[in-house]
Design a protein around this motif. Structure first.
Motif, short mmCIF file in Angstrom:
data_model
loop_
_atom_site.label_atom_id
_atom_site.label_comp_id
_atom_site.label_asym_id
_atom_site.label_seq_id
_atom_site.Cartn_x
_atom_site.Cartn_y
_atom_site.Cartn_z
N ALA A 24 0.80 -1.23 0.00
CA ALA A 24 0.00 0.00 0.00
C ALA A 24 0.83 1.28 0.00
O ALA A 24 0.27 2.37 -0.09
CB ALA A 24 -0.93 0.01 1.22
N GLY A 25 2.14 1.16 0.09
CA GLY A 25 2.97 2.36 0.24
C GLY A 25 3.23 3.13 -1.02
O GLY A 25 3.67 4.29 -0.95
N GLU A 50 7.84 1.36 6.26
CA GLU A 50 6.96 2.10 7.17
C GLU A 50 6.80 3.55 6.75
O GLU A 50 5.71 4.13 6.88
CB GLU A 50 7.50 2.01 8.60
CG GLU A 50 6.53 2.54 9.64
CD GLU A 50 6.94 2.15 11.05
OE1 GLU A 50 6.22 2.52 11.98
OE2 GLU A 50 7.97 1.45 11.21
N HIS A 51 7.87 4.15 6.22
CA HIS A 51 7.79 5.57 5.88
C HIS A 51 6.85 5.83 4.71
O HIS A 51 6.13 6.84 4.68
CB HIS A 51 9.18 6.15 5.59
CG HIS A 51 9.79 5.67 4.32
ND1 HIS A 51 10.40 4.43 4.20
CD2 HIS A 51 9.90 6.26 3.10
CE1 HIS A 51 10.86 4.28 2.98
NE2 HIS A 51 10.56 5.36 2.28
N THR A 52 6.79 4.93 3.72
CA THR A 52 5.87 5.13 2.61
C THR A 52 4.43 4.89 3.05
O THR A 52 3.51 5.58 2.59
CB THR A 52 6.22 4.23 1.42
OG1 THR A 52 6.15 2.85 1.82
CG2 THR A 52 7.61 4.53 0.90
N LEU A 53 4.23 3.93 3.95
CA LEU A 53 2.89 3.71 4.49
C LEU A 53 2.41 4.95 5.24
O LEU A 53 1.25 5.34 5.14
CB LEU A 53 2.88 2.51 5.43
CG LEU A 53 3.20 1.13 4.83
CD1 LEU A 53 3.19 0.07 5.93
CD2 LEU A 53 2.24 0.77 3.72
N ALA A 54 3.34 5.56 5.99
CA ALA A 54 2.99 6.77 6.75
C ALA A 54 2.57 7.90 5.83
O ALA A 54 1.67 8.69 6.14
CB ALA A 54 4.17 7.19 7.62
N VAL A 94 -12.38 -7.25 3.65
CA VAL A 94 -11.87 -7.19 2.28
C VAL A 94 -10.36 -7.27 2.33
O VAL A 94 -9.71 -6.54 3.08
CB VAL A 94 -12.30 -5.90 1.54
CG1 VAL A 94 -11.64 -5.83 0.16
CG2 VAL A 94 -13.82 -5.83 1.41
N LEU A 95 -9.79 -8.16 1.53
CA LEU A 95 -8.35 -8.33 1.43
C LEU A 95 -7.94 -8.10 -0.01
O LEU A 95 -8.39 -8.82 -0.92
CB LEU A 95 -7.95 -9.74 1.88
CG LEU A 95 -6.49 -10.15 1.65
CD1 LEU A 95 -5.54 -9.25 2.43
CD2 LEU A 95 -6.30 -11.62 2.04
N VAL A 96 -7.09 -7.09 -0.23
CA VAL A 96 -6.57 -6.81 -1.57
C VAL A 96 -5.09 -7.16 -1.57
O VAL A 96 -4.27 -6.45 -0.99
CB VAL A 96 -6.78 -5.33 -1.96
CG1 VAL A 96 -6.25 -5.09 -3.38
CG2 VAL A 96 -8.26 -4.95 -1.88
N ASN A 97 -4.75 -8.27 -2.22
CA ASN A 97 -3.37 -8.71 -2.29
C ASN A 97 -2.69 -8.07 -3.50
O ASN A 97 -2.78 -8.58 -4.62
CB ASN A 97 -3.32 -10.24 -2.39
CG ASN A 97 -3.61 -10.92 -1.08
OD1 ASN A 97 -3.00 -10.60 -0.05
ND2 ASN A 97 -4.55 -11.85 -1.08
N ASN A 98 -2.03 -6.96 -3.24
CA ASN A 98 -1.40 -6.19 -4.31
C ASN A 98 0.12 -6.28 -4.30
O ASN A 98 0.75 -6.06 -5.33
CB ASN A 98 -1.83 -4.72 -4.19
CG ASN A 98 -0.96 -3.80 -5.01
OD1 ASN A 98 -1.05 -3.75 -6.23
ND2 ASN A 98 -0.06 -3.07 -4.34
#
Length: 267
Positions: A24-25, A50-54, A94-98
Motif C-alpha cells: 500500500a505504500g 513504514e515511511h511510505t505507508l505513513a 476485504v483483502l486486496v493482495n497487491n
C-alpha cells in the motif's frame, strides 16, 4: 414492464468496512487505498516500508478518510501471523493482495534460483500467507471479499520475464481454485489483471528502450501503446476504480478481470 426504472439498487459495499491492502505504500497499492478510503472504507495499509505507508496514511487522513498502518513482510510466515494477531480486533472483510515485484529481466537460463525464489516468495507465497491468515474469520462470518492483483503478463508470452509471468499465472490459478473452496461460505475471491500501467517504471523502460534503439522515448511509448486497442496504457487510478467496481459485483467469484486498454487483445 419494459422501460420501467428499477426501484432497488445495489447497496454501497465499501463504506464502513475494514479493508486491508498489501503493497500500500506506493504505486497501485497507494491508488487503491486512496480510492477505498475516499468511499468510506477504513483501510489497513500493509507493506514493508513504514515511511511510505505513513505518507499514504497522511494523504488519507488529510482527505478526511480513515486508515492505519501495519508494516509487514507478507512473504514471511511469522510476520503475517503477527499481523493477524495485531489485527485480531479488526473485522477485516476485504483483502486486496497487491504486493509484488517485477523480478529480473533476463533469459531463464541466466536467472539465478535466488532471483526466481524471491519473485515467487513475494508474488505468490505472500498471497497464500495473507489468505491463509485472513480468510478464516471471513468464512466464519459468512461474508468477505478477496481481490488478488495478477497481470495480463500471466496470460501471454513475455520474453525475458519468466519468473514474473509464471508467478502471475500462479496467482490466477490460486484465485480460481480458492474461490471454490470458500465461495460456499459466502466469500468471493477474484483476480484483477492490469496491463502495463502509466508511471515512473514504464517511463524508465521507454527511456531505456529509446536509448537502446536510438529513438525518442516518446516514439518507444507510441510503438508499445499501439499494441493496445485504446492505443495507450492504463493508469493507477483506473486500476483502483476497477477494484471499487469489483467490490460492487457480489455475484462475481472465481473470475479474472482484464484491465489492459485492450493490450492482451492485440498481443
Amino acid at each position: 414492464m419494459a422501460g420501467t426504472a428499477p426501484t432497488t439498487y445495489e447497496p454501497d459495499r465499501i463504506a464502513g468496512r475494514t479493508m486491508l491492502v498489501t503493497g500500500a505504500g506506493n504505486g497501485l497499492g497507494r491508488a487503491i487505498s486512496l480510492a477505498l478510503a475516499a468511499r468510506g472504507a477504513r483501510v489497513v495499509l500493509v507493506g514493508r516500508r513504514e515511511h511510505t505507508l505513513a505518507e499514504v496514511h497522511q494523504e488519507i487522513s488529510a482527505a478526511g478518510g480513515q486508515a492505519r498502518t501495519a508494516p509487514c513482510d507478507t512473504s514471511d510466515p511469522e510476520a503475517v501471523a503477527g499481523l493477524a494477531r495485531e489485527l485480531a480486533g479488526e473485522d477485516v472483510s476485504v483483502l486486496v493482495n497487491n504486493a509484488g515485484i517485477a523480478g529480473p529481466v533476463a533469459q531463464l537460463t541466466d536467472i539465478e534460483p535466488e532471483e526466481w525464489d524471491e519473485v515467487f516468495d513475494i508474488n505468490v507465497r505472500g498471497v497464500y500467507l495473507m489468505c491463509r491468515a485472513f480468510l478464516p474469520p471471513m468464512v466464519e462470518r459468512g461474508t468477505g471479499d478477496v481481490i488478488n492483483l495478477a497481470s495480463v503478463s500471466g496470460k501471454r508470452p513475455l520474453p525475458g520475464r519468466t519468473p514474473y509471468v509464471a508467478s502471475k499465472m500462479a496467482v490466477i490459478g490460486l484465485t480460481a481454485t480458492l474461490a471454490y473452496e470458500v465461495g460456499p461460505a459466502g466469500v468471493t475471491v477474484n483476480s484483477l489483471s492490469p496491463g502495463p500501467v502509466e508511471g515512473p517504471r514504464m517511463d524508465r523502460n521507454f527511456r531505456l528502450e529509446g536509448e537502446r534503439r536510438g529513438i525518442p522515448a516518446e516514439q518507444a511509448y507510441a510503438e508499445f501503446a499501439g499494441r493496445a486497442a485504446l492505443n495507450r496504457l492504463v493508469t493507477e487510478d483506473e486500476v483502483a476504480a476497477a477494484v471499487v467496481a469489483m467490490l460492487h459485483m457480489p455475484g462475481m467469484c472465481g473470475a479474472d478481470i482484464d484491465l489492459s486498454a485492450g493490450m492482451i487483445a492485440r498481443s
